[in-house]
Design an enzyme around this catalytic site. Structure first.
Site, PDB file in Angstrom:
ATOM      1  N   ASP A  89       9.710   5.446 -10.572  1.00 49.30           N
ATOM      2  CA  ASP A  89       9.254   6.097 -11.802  1.00 49.30           C
ATOM      3  C   ASP A  89      10.052   7.360 -12.113  1.00 49.30           C
ATOM      4  O   ASP A  89      10.311   7.673 -13.279  1.00 49.30           O
ATOM      5  CB  ASP A  89       7.763   6.431 -11.699  1.00 49.30           C
ATOM      6  CG  ASP A  89       6.880   5.188 -11.768  1.00 49.30           C
ATOM      7  OD1 ASP A  89       7.394   4.136 -12.175  1.00 49.30           O
ATOM      8  OD2 ASP A  89       5.691   5.280 -11.404  1.00 49.30           O
ATOM      9  N   SER A 101       0.813  -1.214   0.000  1.00 49.40           N
ATOM     10  CA  SER A 101       0.000   0.000   0.000  1.00 49.40           C
ATOM     11  C   SER A 101       0.852   1.272   0.000  1.00 49.40           C
ATOM     12  O   SER A 101       1.463   1.608  -1.000  1.00 49.40           O
ATOM     13  CB  SER A 101      -0.951  -0.040   1.205  1.00 49.40           C
ATOM     14  OG  SER A 101      -1.958   0.923   1.086  1.00 49.40           O
ATOM     15  N   LYS A 116      -0.837  -4.360  -3.287  1.00 48.15           N
ATOM     16  CA  LYS A 116      -2.091  -3.713  -2.873  1.00 48.15           C
ATOM     17  C   LYS A 116      -2.148  -2.313  -3.476  1.00 48.15           C
ATOM     18  O   LYS A 116      -1.372  -1.439  -3.105  1.00 48.15           O
ATOM     19  CB  LYS A 116      -2.189  -3.616  -1.353  1.00 48.15           C
ATOM     20  CG  LYS A 116      -3.442  -2.892  -0.855  1.00 48.15           C
ATOM     21  CD  LYS A 116      -3.442  -2.779   0.666  1.00 48.15           C
ATOM     22  CE  LYS A 116      -4.669  -2.016   1.165  1.00 48.15           C
ATOM     23  NZ  LYS A 116      -4.659  -0.589   0.793  1.00 48.15           N
TER      24      LYS A 116
END
Length: 705
Positions: free
Chosen positions: A476, A465, A490
């Site tokens: 990224d 999460s 998740k």
């Protein structure tokens, strides 16, 4: 509708007659407030979930299956006849909830209680006999997909092997037959006694867990006790005496004293002391708590700041008839610093230089929502604590920072965003899509990053999460190198709904719902749902991805993708990865600690896939000897301690001093994966410096310098 409790009532009468000398466990019944809470929860879950699922016969069957599995996951208690009886009402739970009728789950739970009593008494009876450990027998340790026993005789045979397996483990651990009988009799007796301590709220919590997770894996129901624990985990604080308690032989025992808490500052309590009674205020009567459930004793000891609690203490070194003492403590705010962010510095050789790597370990993304809402400037927050630690690491002149998020299951979404902002500033961190399809891009509110140097993130299968939001954003943007295992997977967002506030109850009765309301996406447009975050440099792990992680859930949301956010990635780390990988491969190939870890993981995987253990003493001794020799050689090679073999004891069966010693030894054990992650970051720092030097030289040549 067929009424299962009529059938079960007749069945239980038969079971009780077989064990007439044993008092039956209490027959638990649903309370009115529980039925109301279930109906109110259903209204929310069918309307406001990210993926609304109607409460119908299909969902009813799923709830029934999950509820039974939660009670008997290894299929060791119920008989097939029990299951057949339950299944006759498999599609009736939806109607029952709408009618505020919870007799079905309570009847099943009452049957479960009786089965526990029945099986534990049978297990204790088996201890009166001897076992033949020369026979070639196996015991299955993975029974979650096996059929339930068809008869009592089949169940008896299953439990005979279970008790024989428990006995053999203790025998291999060096225990005498007399000691084994005493240990196992106490073990089964403790489990038997727990069956008599169940309460109506336990049944309701178990049932609502089955219902909520049938909607999706991360929708949850919190009764009053579970809600209080959840709030404590997010605040990292509570009002109490500052003692970690443990149930041992019917006594509530002091396991640890929190530094600076009332218990430690009083000087009147020691580890191992037993709490036999609790009184409220300076003059309140002291209620005996020997044999009382630990969670109930904890609730009696917690209270308002500044209030007085009195404890009847039986000292650690006193016998059962020893002299007691009464102490008074004033409750205060206790900070749970063990779950707070913490730092360390490792010195690692990379190339010709020694690199200082700052390690920040974050167990959970905590945030004191209530204190923040009230405007408390010093409210507890993961990102604020990490920011302070980064400033300290700057003062210590570290070369790189590693954020250790192993087994960090998440927490506050805002904290994940703010933590990311400490490293990327105010650029987009995550995209959130609500159930109506609206997409919101979320960014941190930092004008500039706090740390601009090299960094990385260490993750494992338990990183979920909020941890995945942070790691994905760092990856990224190319901000740092991600090291470890693929994360949990998740990719959903939950919010907590106070049911009592909805209906304006003056006191807590209905509990809270944690409902999935959105799905989050990376800035690159993908989601971590199911796939998790794939590390740039992979490290081995002990977890089983088939049974742990989002892919292990049968009702998980699918992977999805949306348009990328407006962000500008840096490819510096990406260009370094081939060299980082080759250095890592060469290093671990010659690292005996890393190679031994790989062997341990391979052994664990083989045992897991095997699914059975031999009940033949000769075979097991050969296995134990080989394992002991391997650990002994390992200890000698690393100048460490031989951890010893399996003693066959459960955690609460060892002496408190022995249990603490084992825990301390684990803390001191070499963290092979952390050391390797730090070495990778040292390489990253080394390579980035060379890239910077080359770029500077190239610029100088181009400008005639």
């Amino acid at each position: 509708m067929r009424i299962p409790y009529v059938f079960l009532g007749a069945f239980l009468a038969i079971v009780q007659s077989a064990y007439a000398e044993v008092a039956p466990p209490p027959v638990l019944k649903p309370l009115t407030r529980q039925a109301q809470a279930a109906q109110l929860s259903a209204q929310f879950l069918t309307r406001y979930s990210y993926r609304p699922i109607p409460l119908d016969d299909t969902l009813s069957a799923r709830v029934m299956d999950r509820f039974i599995k939660s009670l008997d996951p290894d299929r060791m208690l119920f008989l097939q006849a029990d299951i057949d009886g339950f299944m006759s009402d498999r599609s009736e739970i939806d109607n029952a909830i709408e009618r505020k009728d919870l007799k079905i789950p309570f009847a099943i739970f009452n049957a479960y209680e009786q089965r526990v009593v029945d099986r534990m008494n049978y297990a204790r009876d088996l201890l009166k006999q001897d076992f033949d450990f020369r026979a070639q027998e196996n015991y299955s340790v993975l029974r979650d997909k096996e059929p339930w026993p068809q008869s009592e005789a089949e169940s008896n045979e299953l439990w005979r092997k279970r008790v024989k397996s428990d006995w053999l483990r203790l025998k291999l651990g060096g225990k005498t037959d007399a000691a084994i009988r005493e240990t196992l009799d106490k073990r089964y007796e403790n489990r038997l006694e727990r069956a008599y301590k169940f309460k109506s709220d336990d049944v309701f919590q178990s049932f609502m867990d089955a219902y909520s997770t049938s909607i999706d894996p991360h929708t949850d129901y919190f009764g009053a006790a579970a809600s209080a624990d959840f709030n404590v985990s997010m605040k990292l604080s509570l009002f109490g005496i500052g003692a970690v308690l443990q149930e041992r032989d019917d006594y509530t025992t002091i396991r640890e004293l929190v530094p600076g808490g009332p218990a430690q500052l009083s000087g009147s309590l020691s580890v191992g002391d037993r709490i036999t009674g609790v009184g409220q205020g300076k003059d309140g009567a002291i209620k005996e708590v020997v044999g009382t459930r630990l969670d109930e004793v904890v609730q009696m000891i917690r209270g308002k700041k500044g209030s007085v609690v009195r404890l009847d203490i039986l000292p650690a070194d006193a016998g059962a008839d020893g002299t007691h003492r009464i102490i008074s403590l004033v409750r205060d705010k206790i900070s749970l610093d063990k779950q707070a962010a913490r730092k360390a510095v490792l010195s690692v050789k990379a190339g010709d230089a020694a690199r200082k790597i700052g390690i920040i370990t974050l167990p959970v993304f905590y945030e004191d929502f209530e204190a923040k809402r009230k405007g408390d400037k010093d409210y507890k927050s993961a990102s604020r604590d990490v920011a302070k630690l980064l400033d300290e690491l700057k003062q210590e002149k570290v070369d790189s920072v590693l954020i250790d998020l192993r087994n960090n299951g998440g927490g506050s979404l805002d904290e994940a965003i703010d933590l990311t902002g400490l490293f990327i500033g105010n650029d987009p961190v995550v995209q959130q899509r609500s159930s109506n399809g609206k997409i919101e891009v979320k960014s941190a509110e930092f004008a500039a990053p706090v740390w601009t140097g090299p960094m990385g993130v260490l993750i494992n299968r338990g990183s979920a999460s909020a941890s995945e939001i942070f790691a994905a954003a760092i990856q990224d943007y190319g901000r740092g190198v991600i090291v470890g295992e693929p994360s949990f997977g998740k990719g959903t967002v939950q919010t907590v709904i106070d049911l009592d506030r909805i209906v304006r109850n003056s006191k807590p009765e209905f509990g809270e719902l944690k409902v999935t309301i959105a799905q989050f996406f990376r800035v690159n447009g993908g989601t971590t749902q199911l796939r998790g975050v794939k590390p740039d440099i992979s490290l081995p792990g002990l977890s089983d991805p088939t049974s742990f992680g989002e892919t292990s859930y049968d009702n998980a949301l699918p992977w999805a993708q949306i348009k990328p956010a407006n962000y500008a990635p840096d490819d510096t780390v990406k260009t370094l990865l081939p060299t980082l990988q080759s250095r890592h491969d060469a290093r671990v190939k010659g690292d005996p600690d890393f190679q031994r870890l790989l062997q341990d993981i391979a052994d664990l995987k083989a045992q897991r896939e095997k699914g059975v253990v031999s009940l033949n003493e000769t075979e097991r001794r050969k296995e134990a000897t080989a394992r002991k020799n391997r650990f002994k050689a390992r200890a000698q090679a690393s100048d460490g301690e031989d951890p010893g073999g399996d003693d066959g004891l459960e955690a609460d069966e060892r002496s408190l001093s022995a249990a603490i010693a084992i825990e301390n030894a684990r803390k001191k054990a070499k963290d092979v994966l952390l050391d390797e992650a730090a070495a990778i970051l040292a390489d990253e720092t080394d390579l980035q410096e060379h890239v910077g030097e080359a770029a500077t030289k190239q610029w100088g040549n181009a400008n005639g310098k």
